[in-house]
Design a protein around this motif. Structure first.
Motif, PDB file in Angstrom:
ATOM      1  N   LEU A 141       0.832  -1.204   0.000  1.00  0.00           N
ATOM      2  CA  LEU A 141       0.000   0.000   0.000  1.00  0.00           C
ATOM      3  C   LEU A 141       0.868   1.255   0.000  1.00  0.00           C
ATOM      4  N   LEU A 142       1.890   1.284   0.846  1.00  0.00           N
ATOM      5  CA  LEU A 142       2.794   2.428   0.904  1.00  0.00           C
ATOM      6  C   LEU A 142       3.588   2.557  -0.391  1.00  0.00           C
ATOM      7  N   LEU A 143       3.989   1.421  -0.954  1.00  0.00           N
ATOM      8  CA  LEU A 143       4.701   1.435  -2.236  1.00  0.00           C
ATOM      9  C   LEU A 143       3.838   2.059  -3.322  1.00  0.00           C
ATOM     10  N   TYR A 144       2.559   1.670  -3.361  1.00  0.00           N
ATOM     11  CA  TYR A 144       1.661   2.217  -4.383  1.00  0.00           C
ATOM     12  C   TYR A 144       1.475   3.717  -4.187  1.00  0.00           C
ATOM     13  N   PHE A 145       1.265   4.147  -2.952  1.00  0.00           N
ATOM     14  CA  PHE A 145       1.043   5.566  -2.674  1.00  0.00           C
ATOM     15  C   PHE A 145       2.226   6.416  -3.138  1.00  0.00           C
ATOM     16  N   VAL A 159      -6.364  20.174 -13.084  1.00  0.00           N
ATOM     17  CA  VAL A 159      -7.143  20.062 -11.838  1.00  0.00           C
ATOM     18  C   VAL A 159      -7.079  18.643 -11.291  1.00  0.00           C
ATOM     19  N   TYR A 160      -7.272  17.658 -12.172  1.00  0.00           N
ATOM     20  CA  TYR A 160      -7.274  16.258 -11.731  1.00  0.00           C
ATOM     21  C   TYR A 160      -5.902  15.857 -11.183  1.00  0.00           C
ATOM     22  N   THR A 161      -4.840  16.314 -11.830  1.00  0.00           N
ATOM     23  CA  THR A 161      -3.481  16.003 -11.362  1.00  0.00           C
ATOM     24  C   THR A 161      -3.208  16.637 -10.012  1.00  0.00           C
ATOM     25  N   GLN A 162      -3.640  17.892  -9.820  1.00  0.00           N
ATOM     26  CA  GLN A 162      -3.425  18.567  -8.538  1.00  0.00           C
ATOM     27  C   GLN A 162      -4.189  17.876  -7.410  1.00  0.00           C
ATOM     28  N   ILE A 163      -5.423  17.467  -7.697  1.00  0.00           N
ATOM     29  CA  ILE A 163      -6.198  16.723  -6.696  1.00  0.00           C
ATOM     30  C   ILE A 163      -5.470  15.429  -6.336  1.00  0.00           C
ATOM     31  N   GLY A 164      -4.964  14.734  -7.360  1.00  0.00           N
ATOM     32  CA  GLY A 164      -4.254  13.482  -7.132  1.00  0.00           C
ATOM     33  C   GLY A 164      -3.002  13.662  -6.299  1.00  0.00           C
ATOM     34  N   ILE A 165      -2.237  14.708  -6.591  1.00  0.00           N
ATOM     35  CA  ILE A 165      -0.995  14.954  -5.853  1.00  0.00           C
ATOM     36  C   ILE A 165      -1.284  15.218  -4.382  1.00  0.00           C
ATOM     37  N   TRP A 166      -2.250  16.100  -4.107  1.00  0.00           N
ATOM     38  CA  TRP A 166      -2.575  16.418  -2.718  1.00  0.00           C
ATOM     39  C   TRP A 166      -3.154  15.207  -1.980  1.00  0.00           C
ATOM     40  N   ALA A 167      -4.062  14.494  -2.619  1.00  0.00           N
ATOM     41  CA  ALA A 167      -4.694  13.339  -1.964  1.00  0.00           C
ATOM     42  C   ALA A 167      -3.683  12.241  -1.672  1.00  0.00           C
ATOM     43  N   GLY A 227      -2.371  10.855   1.849  1.00  0.00           N
ATOM     44  CA  GLY A 227      -2.479   9.419   2.094  1.00  0.00           C
ATOM     45  C   GLY A 227      -1.145   8.780   2.429  1.00  0.00           C
ATOM     46  N   THR A 228      -0.087   9.222   1.743  1.00  0.00           N
ATOM     47  CA  THR A 228       1.251   8.674   2.002  1.00  0.00           C
ATOM     48  C   THR A 228       1.726   9.025   3.409  1.00  0.00           C
ATOM     49  N   VAL A 229       1.547  10.283   3.794  1.00  0.00           N
ATOM     50  CA  VAL A 229       1.964  10.723   5.135  1.00  0.00           C
ATOM     51  C   VAL A 229       1.194   9.966   6.212  1.00  0.00           C
ATOM     52  N   ILE A 230      -0.130   9.890   6.059  1.00  0.00           N
ATOM     53  CA  ILE A 230      -0.955   9.161   7.034  1.00  0.00           C
ATOM     54  C   ILE A 230      -0.564   7.690   7.081  1.00  0.00           C
ATOM     55  N   GLY A 231      -0.322   7.103   5.903  1.00  0.00           N
ATOM     56  CA  GLY A 231       0.069   5.700   5.836  1.00  0.00           C
ATOM     57  C   GLY A 231       1.355   5.424   6.590  1.00  0.00           C
ATOM     58  N   TYR A 232       2.352   6.289   6.409  1.00  0.00           N
ATOM     59  CA  TYR A 232       3.629   6.092   7.100  1.00  0.00           C
ATOM     60  C   TYR A 232       3.500   6.326   8.601  1.00  0.00           C
ATOM     61  N   LEU A 233       2.645   7.268   9.001  1.00  0.00           N
ATOM     62  CA  LEU A 233       2.438   7.495  10.434  1.00  0.00           C
ATOM     63  C   LEU A 233       1.775   6.286  11.085  1.00  0.00           C
ATOM     64  N   VAL A 234       0.751   5.744  10.434  1.00  0.00           N
ATOM     65  CA  VAL A 234       0.077   4.550  10.960  1.00  0.00           C
ATOM     66  C   VAL A 234       1.032   3.370  11.008  1.00  0.00           C
ATOM     67  N   PHE A 235       1.839   3.216   9.933  1.00  0.00           N
ATOM     68  CA  PHE A 235       2.806   2.129   9.863  1.00  0.00           C
ATOM     69  C   PHE A 235       3.831   2.236  10.996  1.00  0.00           C
TER      70      PHE A 235
END
Length: 264
Positions: free
Chosen positions: A37-41, A221-229, A233-241
Motif C-alpha cells: 500500500l505504501l509502495l503504491y502511494f 485540476v485532476y493532477t493537482q487533486i491526485g498529488i494532494w490526496a 495518504g502517504t503521510v498518514i500511511g507512514y504514520l500509521v505504519f
C-alpha cells in the motif's frame, strides 16, 4: 459539499482499482499488504509529479527492491501498463469512430504498441523452440553459443512475464476497466463542479493531453487533486505504519520482560 464528497469517493475508487490491478500482477511475490500500500502511494505520487509517466522508472526501482528481482520490477510495470492501455484503447476506439469517424494519433499509437507487444509475447514460445533446436542441431560456432545464450535470456523474460499474469489476466483486465470507468465518472464530476459539460469527445481530448505536450484545464485540476490526496495518504500511511511498528516493538519488549521475570 455533496459534489466534493462524490469526487473524493470517485478518486478513491480509481486508485483502489488501479492498486488492485498492480497487486494482482505482484500477488505471487507475497509483498506484505501494508508495505505494498505504501509502495503504491509513494510511486503513484511520484508518477503524478513527474510528467509523461517518467515516474514509472521510480516504480520499477521500488518493486525491484521489494521483490529482490530486477526483472520483476521492469516486467510488472510493463504488464501493468499493457493492461491499463488495453482497457483504455477498448474504451477510446469505438468512441472516436462513432463520434468523430476517425482515430486520433494517441489511439493509433496505442494500437501499434498493443499489437506489437501481443505479437512478440505470443511468438516467443514457438520461435524459441524452433530456433533453439535449429542452432543446436546445425551449428557449432562461437556465434551459435552467443545466439543460444540470447535465446535463453529471452525465454527467461518470457517466463517471468507469464508468471506475473498466469491464471489472472482477465482479473487484471477487469480491474483496468473498472479503474478507467471510475476515472471517467470522476472527471465528469469535476467538470460538473466547475460548471462545464463532459462527454466522450472531452475524454478523448483529455487522454491526448496526458500523452502529448499541451495544457488542459481538466488534466491540471485532476493532477493537482491526485498529488494532494496521495501526499496526504502517504503521510498518514507512514504514520500509521510507524505507530503499528512501535506498538509491536513495545509488545515484544513487554513479553520479553515478562519472560525474564518468570525465570527469576
Amino acid at each position: 459539499m455533496y459534489d466534493i464528497i462524490l469526487i473524493g469517493i470517485g478518486f478513491v475508487a480509481v486508485h483502489l482499482f488501479k492498486m488492485m490491478r498492480l497487486y494482482l500482477v505482484l500477488m505471487e511475490h507475497r509483498i506484505p499488504f501494508w508495505e505494498f500500500l505504501l509502495l503504491y502511494f509513494r510511486t503513484t505520487l511520484v508518477n503524478l509529479i513527474i510528467p509523461f509517466k517518467l515516474g514509472e522508472i521510480y516504480r520499477i526501482e521500488e518493486i525491484s527492491r521489494k521483490t529482490r528481482v530486477w526483472q520483476v520490477g521492469v516486467l510488472s510495470v510493463v504488464v501493468d501498463r499493457f493492461f491499463d492501455t488495453l482497457a483504455l484503447f477498448v474504451l477510446l476506439l469505438p468512441t472516436e469512430l462513432i463520434l468523430g469517424h476517425s482515430v486520433s494519433k494517441t489511439t493509433g499509437f496505442f494500437y501499434v504498441v498493443l499489437l506489437l507487444t501481443a505479437l512478440i509475447y505470443l511468438a516467443i514460445p514457438g520461435s524459441f523452440a524452433y530456433l533453439n533446436q535449429y542452432l543446436i542441431m546445425r551449428k557449432s560456432s562461437a556465434r551459435t553459443m552467443t545466439a543460444l545464450k540470447g535465446l535463453d535470456v529471452i525465454k527467461k523474460w518470457y517466463d517471468f512475464t507469464r508468471n506475473l499474469i498466469k491464471g489472472r489476466s482477465m482479473l487484471i483486465l477487469f480491474a483496468s476497466f473498472l479503474g478507467w470507468l471510475s476515472e471517467i465518472g470522476t472527471l465528469c464530476l469535476i467538470e460538473s463542479f466547475m460548471g462545464n459539460g463532459f462527454g466522450p469527445a472531452d475524454f478523448a481530448i483529455y487522454i491526448s493531453s496526458v500523452f502529448q505536450a499541451g495544457e488542459n484545464q481538466l488534466k491540471t485540476v485532476y493532477t493537482q487533486i491526485g498529488i494532494w490526496a496521495l501526499a496526504i495518504g502517504t503521510v498518514i500511511g507512514y504514520l500509521v505504519f510507524a505507530m503499528c511498528r512501535l506498538a509491536e516493538s513495545a509488545e515484544k519488549k513487554a513479553a520479553w520482560q515478562k519472560q525474564q521475570n518468570s525465570r527469576m
